[in-house]
Design an enzyme around this catalytic site. Structure first.
Site, mmCIF file in Angstrom:
data_model
loop_
_atom_site.group_PDB
_atom_site.id
_atom_site.type_symbol
_atom_site.label_atom_id
_atom_site.label_comp_id
_atom_site.label_asym_id
_atom_site.label_seq_id
_atom_site.Cartn_x
_atom_site.Cartn_y
_atom_site.Cartn_z
ATOM 1 N N LYS A 44 62.726 44.122 36.410
ATOM 2 C CA LYS A 44 63.056 45.122 37.451
ATOM 3 C C LYS A 44 64.299 44.709 38.228
ATOM 4 C CE LYS A 44 58.035 45.299 38.003
ATOM 5 N NZ LYS A 44 57.516 43.933 37.959
ATOM 6 N N ASP A 89 55.049 41.625 32.305
ATOM 7 C CA ASP A 89 55.725 42.293 33.422
ATOM 8 C C ASP A 89 56.279 41.270 34.404
ATOM 9 O OD1 ASP A 89 55.926 45.087 35.009
ATOM 10 O OD2 ASP A 89 55.454 43.470 36.417
ATOM 11 N N TYR A 95 60.862 37.915 41.134
ATOM 12 C CA TYR A 95 59.776 36.919 40.988
ATOM 13 C C TYR A 95 60.326 35.515 40.757
ATOM 14 C CZ TYR A 95 56.935 41.138 40.158
ATOM 15 O OH TYR A 95 56.336 42.371 40.253
ATOM 16 N N HIS A 114 62.828 48.542 41.243
ATOM 17 C CA HIS A 114 61.648 47.881 41.836
ATOM 18 C C HIS A 114 61.077 48.654 43.033
ATOM 19 C CE1 HIS A 114 59.851 43.561 41.986
ATOM 20 N NE2 HIS A 114 58.959 44.458 42.367
HETATM 21 P P1 NDP Z 1 46.303 41.361 40.614
HETATM 22 O O1 NDP Z 1 45.652 42.542 41.230
HETATM 23 O O2 NDP Z 1 46.559 41.334 39.158
HETATM 24 O O3 NDP Z 1 45.444 40.096 41.035
HETATM 25 C C1 NDP Z 1 45.836 38.793 40.773
HETATM 26 C C2 NDP Z 1 44.877 37.862 41.510
HETATM 27 O O4 NDP Z 1 43.561 38.017 40.963
HETATM 28 C C3 NDP Z 1 45.262 36.400 41.371
HETATM 29 O O5 NDP Z 1 44.928 35.769 42.582
HETATM 30 C C4 NDP Z 1 44.342 35.910 40.241
HETATM 31 O O6 NDP Z 1 44.033 34.537 40.417
HETATM 32 C C5 NDP Z 1 43.098 36.750 40.476
HETATM 33 N N1 NDP Z 1 42.378 37.014 39.212
HETATM 34 C C6 NDP Z 1 42.915 37.448 38.052
HETATM 35 N N2 NDP Z 1 41.959 37.615 37.119
HETATM 36 C C7 NDP Z 1 40.796 37.256 37.707
HETATM 37 C C8 NDP Z 1 39.463 37.187 37.245
HETATM 38 N N3 NDP Z 1 39.149 37.527 36.003
HETATM 39 N N4 NDP Z 1 38.517 36.758 38.114
HETATM 40 C C9 NDP Z 1 38.843 36.420 39.376
HETATM 41 N N5 NDP Z 1 40.080 36.472 39.876
HETATM 42 C C10 NDP Z 1 41.055 36.884 39.042
HETATM 43 O O7 NDP Z 1 47.643 41.092 41.460
HETATM 44 P P2 NDP Z 1 49.188 41.162 41.289
HETATM 45 O O8 NDP Z 1 49.708 41.532 42.624
HETATM 46 O O9 NDP Z 1 49.706 39.945 40.642
HETATM 47 O O10 NDP Z 1 49.474 42.440 40.335
HETATM 48 C C11 NDP Z 1 49.561 42.364 38.930
HETATM 49 C C12 NDP Z 1 51.001 42.482 38.470
HETATM 50 O O11 NDP Z 1 51.588 43.703 38.914
HETATM 51 C C13 NDP Z 1 51.935 41.426 39.067
HETATM 52 O O12 NDP Z 1 51.717 40.147 38.539
HETATM 53 C C14 NDP Z 1 53.269 42.034 38.788
HETATM 54 O O13 NDP Z 1 53.633 41.844 37.442
HETATM 55 C C15 NDP Z 1 52.983 43.499 39.108
HETATM 56 N N6 NDP Z 1 53.327 43.844 40.510
HETATM 57 C C16 NDP Z 1 54.344 44.744 40.708
HETATM 58 C C17 NDP Z 1 54.726 45.100 41.987
HETATM 59 C C18 NDP Z 1 55.809 46.082 42.165
HETATM 60 O O14 NDP Z 1 56.268 46.271 43.306
HETATM 61 N N7 NDP Z 1 56.274 46.729 41.128
HETATM 62 C C19 NDP Z 1 54.073 44.542 43.185
HETATM 63 C C20 NDP Z 1 52.997 43.631 42.870
HETATM 64 C C21 NDP Z 1 52.642 43.335 41.586
HETATM 65 P P3 NDP Z 1 44.567 33.350 39.431
HETATM 66 O O15 NDP Z 1 45.989 33.673 39.077
HETATM 67 O O16 NDP Z 1 44.439 32.160 40.314
HETATM 68 O O17 NDP Z 1 43.662 33.320 38.254
#
Ligand code: NDP
Length: 276
Positions: free
Chosen positions: A79, A49, A54, A112
């Site tokens: 998006k 995704d 991004y 988006h």
């Molecule tokens: P998430 O809720 O997926 O959380 C990501 C965070 O959690 C990062 O800081 C990551 O750290 C940490 N993390 C991931 N796995 C673990 C684990 N197993 N243990 C501890 N920490 C962990 O956040 P996102 O906001 O990125 O949401 C996911 C996806 O949704 C986005 O990447 C995007 O593709 C989508 N999205 C869509 C939006 C929209 O408006 N349509 C808005 C926001 C997101 P690290 O990377 O350092 O491991």
């Protein structure tokens, strides 16, 4: 019960989408995105995704190429950004995303955010691209019920997906039910609430009980709610960890306990009140 990484949901137009995918928001274009997406593909994720906003579509494309995986095994979402929500601009934005990704077609293209006064027009552009066969499924993101109703009123093509913020602090009961009734697949963004709720005592207690990390518990909770989920991580061992969610099942009572954590609390903006 969703029991493997390769399991898919059939969207309302017959296209199959993996239940578990990989998000790349806030990943730097270049090595970070390329290495993370390549790792995810090696681990077995097949759904990625991204979004024009991004700024990392080119790196996602590079990783796809480097993986050597057949195109038809992948499910790529991107998006259209808010400033491109006009008929002509949306068509150009799509072409630019497709070029950066280096793909002939996109599996899922989403609006988006619902930009007031423009999302119906944007939807028509998505329909056009869908009818041309350049996109396998079209959908929306951050749509409330009233936004979806506007689309239903102005178009015969239903969004296949609504991707919105979803985690135990933001349960979206009404919206999820509405989407289920109208065959719009609910998809979670920020399924881990960006790590902000891992220390909630109920989540800590329950992750100990199941012998799983808080992240694994939250991903499993999504899947048991029949919600498509796309956790993000740039950390190789977490990319593996987040895929190990098919060897346990949260009980009905514990699902209800997690649901009861709801506070209608967002980490991101409200789609009725955003300024970008
Ligand atoms: P998430 O809720 O997926 O959380 C990501 C965070 O959690 C990062 O800081 C990551 O750290 C940490 N993390 C991931 N796995 C673990 C684990 N197993 N243990 C501890 N920490 C962990 O956040 P996102 O906001 O990125 O949401 C996911 C996806 O949704 C986005 O990447 C995007 O593709 C989508 N999205 C869509 C939006 C929209 O408006 N349509 C808005 C926001 C997101 P690290 O990377 O350092 O491991």
């Amino acid at each position: 019960m969703i029991s493997s990484m390769s399991e898919t949901v059939i969207l309302n137009n017959g296209v199959e989408m993996p239940w578990l995918g990989f998000g790349v928001f806030q990943m730097e274009e270049g090595a970070e995105t390329e290495q993370s997406v390549l790792k995810a593909l090696e681990v077995g994720y097949r759904s990625i995704d991204t979004a024009a906003a991004y700024g990392n579509e080119r790196s996602v494309g590079q990783a796809i190429k480097a993986s050597g995986l057949p195109r038809e095994e992948l499910f790529i979402t991107t998006k259209v950004w808010n400033s491109d929500q006009r008929q002509g601009a949306t068509l150009d934005a799509f072409e630019a995303s497709r070029n950066r990704l280096g793909l002939d077609y996109i599996d899922l293209y989403l609006i988006h955010w619902p930009v007031a006064g423009h999302y119906q027009e944007t939807w028509q552009a998505l329909e056009e691209l869908y009818n041309e066969g350049l996109i396998r499924a079209i959908g929306v993101s951050n749509f409330h019920i009233h936004h979806l109703e506007d689309i239903f009123a102005s178009s015969d093509v239903r969004p296949t997906v609504n991707q919105v913020e979803f985690h135990p602090y933001l349960l979206h009961q009404e919206l999820r039910q509405f989407c289920a009734e109208h065959q719009v697949q609910f998809e979670a963004w920020s399924p881990l609430a960006q790590g902000k709720i891992f220390d909630n005592p109920t989540i800590v207690e329950m992750s100990r009980k199941y012998g799983k990390s808080p992240a694994q518990l939250l991903i499993r909770w999504d899947l048991q709610h029949q919600v498509v989920t796309i956790p993000k991580s740039s950390t190789p061992h977490r990319i593996v960890e987040n895929a190990e969610v098919f060897d346990f099942e949260i009980s009905v009572d514990d699902m209800a306990r997690l649901d009861s954590l709801n506070r209608n609390e967002r980490t991101g903006p409200d789609p009725d009140n955003f300024s970008f």
